[in-house]
Design an enzyme around this catalytic site. Structure first.
Site, PDB file in Angstrom:
ATOM      1  NE  ARG A  54     -23.419 -58.947  23.037  1.00 10.10           N
ATOM      2  CZ  ARG A  54     -22.961 -60.242  22.923  1.00 10.10           C
ATOM      3  NH1 ARG A  54     -23.037 -60.800  21.778  1.00 10.10           N
ATOM      4  NH2 ARG A  54     -22.939 -60.953  24.057  1.00 10.10           N
ATOM      5  CE1 TYR A 106     -20.830 -34.626  13.903  1.00 12.78           C
ATOM      6  CE2 TYR A 106     -20.371 -37.033  13.859  1.00 12.78           C
ATOM      7  CZ  TYR A 106     -20.715 -35.673  14.592  1.00 12.78           C
ATOM      8  OH  TYR A 106     -21.034 -35.783  16.076  1.00 12.78           O
ATOM      9  CG  ASP A 178     -22.044 -40.475   6.110  1.00 11.39           C
ATOM     10  OD1 ASP A 178     -23.389 -40.180   5.974  1.00 11.39           O
ATOM     11  OD2 ASP A 178     -21.544 -40.022   7.227  1.00 11.39           O
ATOM     12  CE  LYS A 203     -27.034 -36.802  12.837  1.00 13.25           C
ATOM     13  NZ  LYS A 203     -26.938 -36.401  14.215  1.00 13.25           N
TER      14      LYS A 203
HETATM   15  O1  P1T Z   1     -24.368 -38.878  15.972  1.00 14.42           O
HETATM   16  P1  P1T Z   1     -24.148 -40.408  15.031  1.00 14.42           P
HETATM   17  O2  P1T Z   1     -25.601 -41.116  14.906  1.00 14.42           O
HETATM   18  O3  P1T Z   1     -23.082 -41.265  15.732  1.00 14.42           O
HETATM   19  O4  P1T Z   1     -23.786 -40.240  13.626  1.00 14.42           O
HETATM   20  C1  P1T Z   1     -22.686 -39.492  13.184  1.00 14.42           C
HETATM   21  C2  P1T Z   1     -22.549 -38.689  11.936  1.00 14.42           C
HETATM   22  C3  P1T Z   1     -22.371 -39.626  10.601  1.00 14.42           C
HETATM   23  N1  P1T Z   1     -22.420 -38.961   9.500  1.00 14.42           N
HETATM   24  C4  P1T Z   1     -22.688 -37.677   9.491  1.00 14.42           C
HETATM   25  C5  P1T Z   1     -22.741 -36.992   7.909  1.00 14.42           C
HETATM   26  C6  P1T Z   1     -23.210 -37.188  10.366  1.00 14.42           C
HETATM   27  O5  P1T Z   1     -23.643 -35.728  10.211  1.00 14.42           O
HETATM   28  C7  P1T Z   1     -23.357 -37.668  11.758  1.00 14.42           C
HETATM   29  C8  P1T Z   1     -23.395 -36.774  12.970  1.00 14.42           C
HETATM   30  N2  P1T Z   1     -23.706 -35.547  12.805  1.00 14.42           N
HETATM   31  C9  P1T Z   1     -24.294 -34.518  13.884  1.00 14.42           C
HETATM   32  C10 P1T Z   1     -24.367 -34.914  14.738  1.00 14.42           C
HETATM   33  C11 P1T Z   1     -24.161 -33.155  13.345  1.00 14.42           C
HETATM   34  O6  P1T Z   1     -24.748 -32.509  14.042  1.00 14.42           O
HETATM   35  O7  P1T Z   1     -23.667 -32.919  12.164  1.00 14.42           O
END
Ligand code: P1T
Length: 389
Positions: A54, A106, A178, A203
């Site tokens: 962790r 998002y 971000d 992503k």
């Molecule tokens: O899904 P996660 O790894 O927790 O990430 C969140 C997140 C944060 N910032 C941006 C710009 C994002 O696009 C996302 C997650 N977005 C999607 C799942 C989507 O389909 O837009």
């Protein structure tokens, strides 16, 4: 290669070599997956820098080294998801802090801020592409943090990072960017004045739609130490296997991003000339409202396209159900092309009225353009337009 030698390489080489030294024990060219929860100590408190997964894990450490190198950062922290990285940042702020946040983010970020952290902090949503609005809201609210997504999800609005961070600095406000949509390959916000960069590694960084992960990159040791302590205390660390998968995926980040943007540019132009399309948003198009800023602060335009179909929700749903190669799914940034409906899917947690004010309408469709053959993708779109006509 030595760490000091990797530093001077081009990004296309760093994605492969940063954190990529051979295993000292065996010479294995690929990093071992340290699939272990704990580490044996020779006497109490005497260990080799690793006590418990962790807290630290050697596979994750390699990924952090690679990510720090790509974002030109001193420190990187890898987390279990993009949202858990966001949570850690929120916990660094004293209760009652004010956060000025971009109004087009998002849907999950919006939900985290308005249904979880609204109990602790104050969130004010503003248009961060409007520099006058940014300055006047900073003066009015004296926030602790300015939170920017650029390009935004899903409207692909672009904020001038250099200008906005210089305003923020004037008032001693920290800025987080971000950078998920551009990946560290096309944009490096720290070098443009940001204090923290956040990624959903789910992503482009991983790129193969088989991992959920997040990352924070920054230069300030005090803030990094706080983030690490929070991660260790709360627990959203990434598993060694997932870190290993990201290390594997990131090696092709440079060629993937080039391929994504090449395909996206062609598709954006195709859509822009199509009679059934009302409007296309893609930072690489001259018609994009912030195209000029995009050209300056990004080294590519990415693989995300948003377009408005001529028609209503029924037509949009039919389009999304009939398309073949583009898969109807949430998420983005993988090698395969995805299509989705933000109002029903990724941004459903934003109240309808707010969505409509922002322009996230029922005829808005988001594409994550993959790296398939672009003619196949265009034919797929063309056929679907014919079906719904
Ligand atoms: O899904 P996660 O790894 O927790 O990430 C969140 C997140 C944060 N910032 C941006 C710009 C994002 O696009 C996302 C997650 N977005 C999607 C799942 C989507 O389909 O837009």
């Amino acid at each position: 290669m030595k760490k000091s030698e990797v530093k001077d390489l081009d990004k296309a080489s760093r994605v492969i070599h940063a954190g990529g030294h051979p295993d000292p024990e065996t010479g294995a060219i690929m990093p071992p997956i340290y699939q272990t929860s704990t580490y044996v100590q020779s006497s109490p408190g005497v260990h080799k820098g690793y006590e418990y997964t962790r807290s630290h894990n050697p596979t994750r450490t390699r990924l952090e080294e690679c990510l720090a190198s790509l974002e030109e950062a001193k420190y990187a922290l890898v987390t279990s998801s993009g949202l858990s990285a966001e949570m850690l940042v929120m916990h660094t702020l004293p209760a009652g802090s004010t956060i000025l946040c971009g109004d087009d983010v998002y849907g999950g970020t919006y939900r985290l801020f308005t249904t979880v952290f609204n109990e602790i902090h104050n969130f004010i949503f503003i248009n961060t592409t409007d520099l006058e609005e940014v300055e006047s809201k900073i003066k009015e609210h004296r926030p602790s943090l300015l939170w920017i997504e650029t390009p935004t999800n899903p409207l692909l609005k672009i904020t001038d990072i250099m200008k906005v961070t210089s305003i923020a600095k004037k008032y001693k406000v920290k800025t987080l960017v971000d950078n998920t949509f551009m990946s560290p390959y096309f944009q490096n916000p720290l070098s443009l004045g940001a204090d923290i960069v956040l990624h959903s590694m789910t992503k482009y960084i991983n790129g193969h739609s088989d991992v959920v992960g997040g990352a924070l990159m920054l230069n300030e040791k005090k803030v990094y130490d706080k983030l690490w302590t929070l991660q260790n205390s709360i627990g959203p660390s990434q598993s060694p296997f997932d870190s290993w998968l990201v290390l594997r995926g990131i090696k092709t980040l440079a060629i993937r991003m080039e391929a994504h943007q090449k395909n996206a540019m062609k598709i954006a132009k195709f859509l822009e000339s199509h009679p059934m399309v009302e409007k296309v948003l893609y930072p690489g198009l001259k018609s994009h409202p912030q195209h000029r800023i995009a050209k300056i602060q990004m080294s590519g335009f990415g693989g995300m396209i948003t377009f408005f179909l001529k028609g209503d929700i029924k037509k949009s749903k039919k389009f999304l159900s009939k398309i073949q190669i583009f898969s109807l799914a949430e998420s983005l940034g993988g090698v395969e092309s995805l299509i989705e409906h933000p109002a029903i899917m990724t941004h459903a947690s934003i109240p309808k009225k707010t969505r409509e004010t922002l322009g996230i309408t029922d005829n808005l469709i988001r594409l994550s353009v993959g790296i398939e053959n672009v003619d196949d993708l265009i034919r797929d779109l063309e056929n679907t337009f014919k079906i719904i006509r």
